[in-house]
Design a protein around this motif. Sequence first.
Motif, PDB file in Angstrom:
ATOM      1  N   ASP A 262     -62.029   3.582  -8.401  1.00 22.55           N
ATOM      2  CA  ASP A 262     -61.108   3.281  -7.307  1.00 22.55           C
ATOM      3  C   ASP A 262     -61.808   3.383  -5.961  1.00 22.55           C
ATOM      4  O   ASP A 262     -62.778   4.131  -5.790  1.00 22.55           O
ATOM      5  CB  ASP A 262     -59.926   4.251  -7.316  1.00 22.55           C
ATOM      6  CG  ASP A 262     -58.997   4.031  -8.502  1.00 22.55           C
ATOM      7  OD1 ASP A 262     -59.154   3.011  -9.200  1.00 22.55           O
ATOM      8  OD2 ASP A 262     -58.117   4.886  -8.717  1.00 22.55           O
ATOM      9  N   THR A 263     -61.296   2.631  -5.007  1.00 24.73           N
ATOM     10  CA  THR A 263     -61.839   2.656  -3.651  1.00 24.73           C
ATOM     11  C   THR A 263     -60.781   3.130  -2.664  1.00 24.73           C
ATOM     12  O   THR A 263     -59.583   3.102  -2.945  1.00 24.73           O
ATOM     13  CB  THR A 263     -62.342   1.271  -3.217  1.00 24.73           C
ATOM     14  OG1 THR A 263     -61.240   0.349  -3.178  1.00 24.73           O
ATOM     15  CG2 THR A 263     -63.420   0.762  -4.147  1.00 24.73           C
ATOM     16  N   ILE A 264     -61.254   3.566  -1.511  1.00 20.21           N
ATOM     17  CA  ILE A 264     -60.390   3.883  -0.381  1.00 20.21           C
ATOM     18  C   ILE A 264     -60.863   3.072   0.816  1.00 20.21           C
ATOM     19  O   ILE A 264     -61.990   2.570   0.837  1.00 20.21           O
ATOM     20  CB  ILE A 264     -60.420   5.393  -0.033  1.00 20.21           C
ATOM     21  CG1 ILE A 264     -61.850   5.859   0.253  1.00 20.21           C
ATOM     22  CG2 ILE A 264     -59.783   6.209  -1.147  1.00 20.21           C
ATOM     23  CD1 ILE A 264     -61.961   7.299   0.727  1.00 20.21           C
ATOM     24  N   GLY A 265     -60.007   2.949   1.808  1.00 17.38           N
ATOM     25  CA  GLY A 265     -60.367   2.244   3.028  1.00 17.38           C
ATOM     26  C   GLY A 265     -60.737   3.232   4.131  1.00 17.38           C
ATOM     27  O   GLY A 265     -60.000   4.187   4.388  1.00 17.38           O
ATOM     28  N   LEU A 266     -61.876   3.028   4.760  1.00 15.93           N
ATOM     29  CA  LEU A 266     -62.322   3.848   5.885  1.00 15.93           C
ATOM     30  C   LEU A 266     -62.222   3.028   7.163  1.00 15.93           C
ATOM     31  O   LEU A 266     -62.806   1.942   7.269  1.00 15.93           O
ATOM     32  CB  LEU A 266     -63.759   4.327   5.675  1.00 15.93           C
ATOM     33  CG  LEU A 266     -64.034   5.130   4.399  1.00 15.93           C
ATOM     34  CD1 LEU A 266     -65.500   5.573   4.358  1.00 15.93           C
ATOM     35  CD2 LEU A 266     -63.109   6.332   4.294  1.00 15.93           C
ATOM     36  N   GLU A 267     -61.499   3.546   8.136  1.00 20.13           N
ATOM     37  CA  GLU A 267     -61.255   2.816   9.382  1.00 20.13           C
ATOM     38  C   GLU A 267     -62.406   3.002  10.343  1.00 20.13           C
ATOM     39  O   GLU A 267     -62.835   4.121  10.625  1.00 20.13           O
ATOM     40  CB  GLU A 267     -59.955   3.304  10.018  1.00 20.13           C
ATOM     41  CG  GLU A 267     -59.471   2.453  11.184  1.00 20.13           C
ATOM     42  CD  GLU A 267     -58.836   1.135  10.732  1.00 20.13           C
ATOM     43  OE1 GLU A 267     -58.390   0.379  11.607  1.00 20.13           O
ATOM     44  OE2 GLU A 267     -58.779   0.869   9.505  1.00 20.13           O
ATOM     45  N   LEU A 268     -62.907   1.877  10.887  1.00 20.41           N
ATOM     46  CA  LEU A 268     -64.017   1.878  11.840  1.00 20.41           C
ATOM     47  C   LEU A 268     -63.570   1.264  13.159  1.00 20.41           C
ATOM     48  O   LEU A 268     -62.664   0.438  13.206  1.00 20.41           O
ATOM     49  CB  LEU A 268     -65.200   1.060  11.300  1.00 20.41           C
ATOM     50  CG  LEU A 268     -66.171   1.690  10.313  1.00 20.41           C
ATOM     51  CD1 LEU A 268     -65.474   2.099   9.023  1.00 20.41           C
ATOM     52  CD2 LEU A 268     -67.318   0.728  10.004  1.00 20.41           C
ATOM     53  N   ILE A 269     -64.252   1.652  14.233  1.00 23.78           N
ATOM     54  CA  ILE A 269     -64.048   1.045  15.543  1.00 23.78           C
ATOM     55  C   ILE A 269     -65.416   0.802  16.166  1.00 23.78           C
ATOM     56  O   ILE A 269     -66.357   1.572  15.913  1.00 23.78           O
ATOM     57  CB  ILE A 269     -63.185   1.946  16.463  1.00 23.78           C
ATOM     58  CG1 ILE A 269     -62.819   1.196  17.749  1.00 23.78           C
ATOM     59  CG2 ILE A 269     -63.883   3.273  16.774  1.00 23.78           C
ATOM     60  CD1 ILE A 269     -61.765   1.911  18.598  1.00 23.78           C
TER      61      ILE A 269
END
Length: 515
Positions: free
Chosen positions: A85-92
């Motif tokens: 499974d994967t997760i989403g990592l938020e970037l800016i």
Amino acid sequence: MPTLLRLRAAALTVTAVLLSAVLAGCGDDGAEDQDLTQQELSWKDCPTPSDAQGGGAAPSPLPDGGEWQCATMKAPLDWDDPKGDTIGLELIRARSSGDEGARIGSLIFNFGGPGGSGVTSLPPSAEAYETLRTRYDLVSFDPRGVGRSAPVICQNDQQLDAYFQQDATPDDAAERTELLDSTKEFNDACEQNSKKMLPHVRTTDTARDLDLMRQVLGDDKLHYFGISYGTELGGVYAHLFPKKVGRAVFDAVVDPTKNGDQGSLAQAKGFQLALDNFAEDCVSKTEECPIGDSAQDVKDRIATLLKDLERRPVPGVFPRELTQTAATDGIVQALYSQELWEYLTQGLQQAYDGDGTILMLLSDSKNGRSENGEYDNSTAAHRAIGCADAKPRYDAAYVERKLPEFRAASALFGDAMAWGMIGCTDWAVAGAADHPEVSAPGSAPILVVGNTGDPATPYEGARKMVDALGKGVGVELTYRGQGHGAYSSKNKCVQDAVNGYLLDGKVPRAGTICT
């Protein structure tokens, strides 16, 4: 190192306050048929921050009028099962403002915590890093478990209000039982609401996310600016991937050699030093200090205030009252930065007159509570990451044995720091180690900046980090100043040294001192 105090680099955000949901989780999509290093990020205008990030407005334009861009990077939920499974990592990011030919790559920031949102921390600091943007894309991110990156969720806003109002320094058996029960309720809520994430938020997991991020951003080496807990993360990265370290700066340095109780004791001493410096500063000014006739008088009056608040709280931010615990948190928050000392003085003046508004606003800032009564997830993430990292588990009997040592370190903060050590008692996930491993033989030079007046990450941690990184890796620079961190102080000597290294690769002479 889960203590009462978070190692935060974003303390200055409270100035604006005084002057005036979970959107990403664990995915079921596996990575079986994809190489996550080859994923392409879809950069778009940044949305308004989620509840877990603290809410508020979308980031304001950059100083040159450019717009911030945000994207979500896929990472394995479990790095031991990278095809699962994967997760989403938020970037800016803010794109480099210079010529493309002069661009070095991406400079990735971590502002500390653990538990602080990097997506919301970078934009308010953009002006301070404009020089670095001439040759780098400035990039930050919400680490796993934080903000939009599969956030750990524990209690709701109403429960957190009660949690932060409790007596965190019990004086008798009944108060001790209440504190222990409250801690267990919080930890049980974390397990109930975030069970899937809790085993996967260790700093080693985030360090592997950093290396994936480096590859997805297209960089051969990781160029990195770590502040506070971000220095621990950077050290762990350097240990795991020494040959991938590019130009890296550690500012406000966590001592990697200390375990939980040693780190808490060092913080007690650090905040006591900061309080001593605050009191001396107040009485040394040409005008009369409004909160004491001498430095000792300032501290004595604060101690009396806290004792009085334990028996009889005063009105704070309606409908809540300023308790002893909230006042202590507010004082701690103000000691993170010399720029906040004037607000501490005003807050103490108010509190002596029966008005706890300013001290409670400071306390709310420390605990991640917005003006509308909503909390970000920094408290939950801080607990989860700290407990997943740190092997020791301290019970009430251990704390009581240590209280004399903590009180000797700080009469004002000792009890709170000591009782903060029970946070990981009965945590659902075993801790990884006594302290982080940061030895990095073969790494490129890492600039390690220590501040002699830093309360949260005491100065001696910089030397310990240099020694632990290993010969020829850590390069120590000392700033003789006040507050948490050195680059943010705007000291020209510090900024010239950091900028010279990051922009031009000029390694300062080891042992350089800035005043």
